[in-house]
Write a protein that holds these residues in place. Structure first.
Motif, PDB file in Angstrom:
ATOM      1  N   ARG A   1       0.840  -1.214   0.000  1.00  0.00           N
ATOM      2  CA  ARG A   1       0.000   0.000   0.000  1.00  0.00           C
ATOM      3  C   ARG A   1       0.870   1.257   0.000  1.00  0.00           C
ATOM      4  NH1 ARG A   1      -4.743   1.084   4.443  1.00  0.00           N
ATOM      5  NH2 ARG A   1      -5.802   2.745   3.330  1.00  0.00           N
TER       6      ARG A   1
ATOM      7  N   GLN B   1      -6.751   1.225  -4.987  1.00  0.00           N
ATOM      8  CA  GLN B   1      -7.848   0.569  -4.281  1.00  0.00           C
ATOM      9  C   GLN B   1      -7.431  -0.831  -3.838  1.00  0.00           C
ATOM     10  OE1 GLN B   1     -11.538   0.076  -6.418  1.00  0.00           O
ATOM     11  NE2 GLN B   1     -12.549  -0.865  -4.677  1.00  0.00           N
TER      12      GLN B   1
ATOM     13  N   GLY C   1      -4.964  -0.605  -1.114  1.00  0.00           N
ATOM     14  CA  GLY C   1      -5.644  -0.185   0.107  1.00  0.00           C
ATOM     15  C   GLY C   1      -6.353  -1.339   0.784  1.00  0.00           C
ATOM     16  N   VAL C   2      -6.893  -2.246  -0.014  1.00  0.00           N
ATOM     17  CA  VAL C   2      -7.569  -3.419   0.543  1.00  0.00           C
ATOM     18  C   VAL C   2      -6.548  -4.356   1.191  1.00  0.00           C
ATOM     19  CG1 VAL C   2      -8.873  -5.517  -0.035  1.00  0.00           C
ATOM     20  CG2 VAL C   2      -9.578  -3.301  -0.978  1.00  0.00           C
TER      21      VAL C   2
ATOM     22  N   ALA D   1      -5.148  -2.816   4.363  1.00  0.00           N
ATOM     23  CA  ALA D   1      -6.061  -2.436   5.453  1.00  0.00           C
ATOM     24  C   ALA D   1      -5.742  -3.252   6.695  1.00  0.00           C
ATOM     25  CB  ALA D   1      -7.506  -2.651   5.027  1.00  0.00           C
TER      26      ALA D   1
ATOM     27  N   GLU E   1     -10.612  -1.362   9.728  1.00  0.00           N
ATOM     28  CA  GLU E   1     -10.734  -1.131   8.275  1.00  0.00           C
ATOM     29  C   GLU E   1     -10.828  -2.463   7.537  1.00  0.00           C
ATOM     30  OE1 GLU E   1      -7.285   1.108   7.179  1.00  0.00           O
ATOM     31  OE2 GLU E   1      -8.347   3.014   7.357  1.00  0.00           O
TER      32      GLU E   1
ATOM     33  N   VAL F   1     -10.987   2.921   1.744  1.00  0.00           N
ATOM     34  CA  VAL F   1      -9.875   2.868   0.804  1.00  0.00           C
ATOM     35  C   VAL F   1      -9.727   4.162   0.000  1.00  0.00           C
ATOM     36  CG1 VAL F   1      -8.895   1.535  -1.106  1.00  0.00           C
ATOM     37  CG2 VAL F   1     -10.205   0.372   0.633  1.00  0.00           C
TER      38      VAL F   1
END
Length: 132
Positions: free
Chosen positions: A44, A74, A77-78, A81, A85, A110
């Motif tokens: 990330r 995205q 970000g997943v 997390a 989150e 995200v």
């Protein structure tokens, strides 16, 4: 020295291809349960650095420099997390939520909802702690 429209066109095509390649190689092709939470956080941060570098290099394009990076950001970000989150993303994606609720969670957690729900499910499954 190139006109802004030419720079934007070349940049968009190049970065779209690069971001898709990174998404496929660094996340999707890794396989189920292969990315640890720590690796996800590092990925990330690296993807955010790619987008930030582009933003700085193409400052005159303003917010448009980030657009080709959004699907990768995205996905990163997943996988990056953590804690609440991560729980929210997993529950919204794999649970019984409407598409509108799912999209709200993606944007909230995200920042983007560029990928579809099915693609995000595949991204979730690459994490070791996906539990599925």
């Amino acid at each position: 020295t190139l006109p802004q429209t030419t720079v934007r066109s070349i940049y968009t095509r190049t970065v779209s291809h690069l971001a898709q390649h990174i998404l496929q190689r660094a996340i999707m092709y890794r396989g189920r349960g292969r990315i640890s939470p720590a690796e996800g956080r590092a990925l990330r941060a690296e993807c955010e650095l790619w987008a930030e570098t582009s933003r700085v290099a193409l400052a005159r394009m303003a917010g448009r420099s980030e657009a080709p990076w959004r699907p990768l950001l995205q996905a990163a970000g997943v996988v990056g997390a953590q804690g609440e989150e991560w729980t929210r993303v997993v529950d919204a994606t794999l649970g019984p939520t409407t598409d509108e609720e799912w999209e709200r969670v993606m944007v909230d957690v995200v920042g983007f909802a560029e990928l579809g729900r099915e693609e995000v499910s595949q991204v979730i499954l690459t994490r070791m702690d996906s539990g599925r």
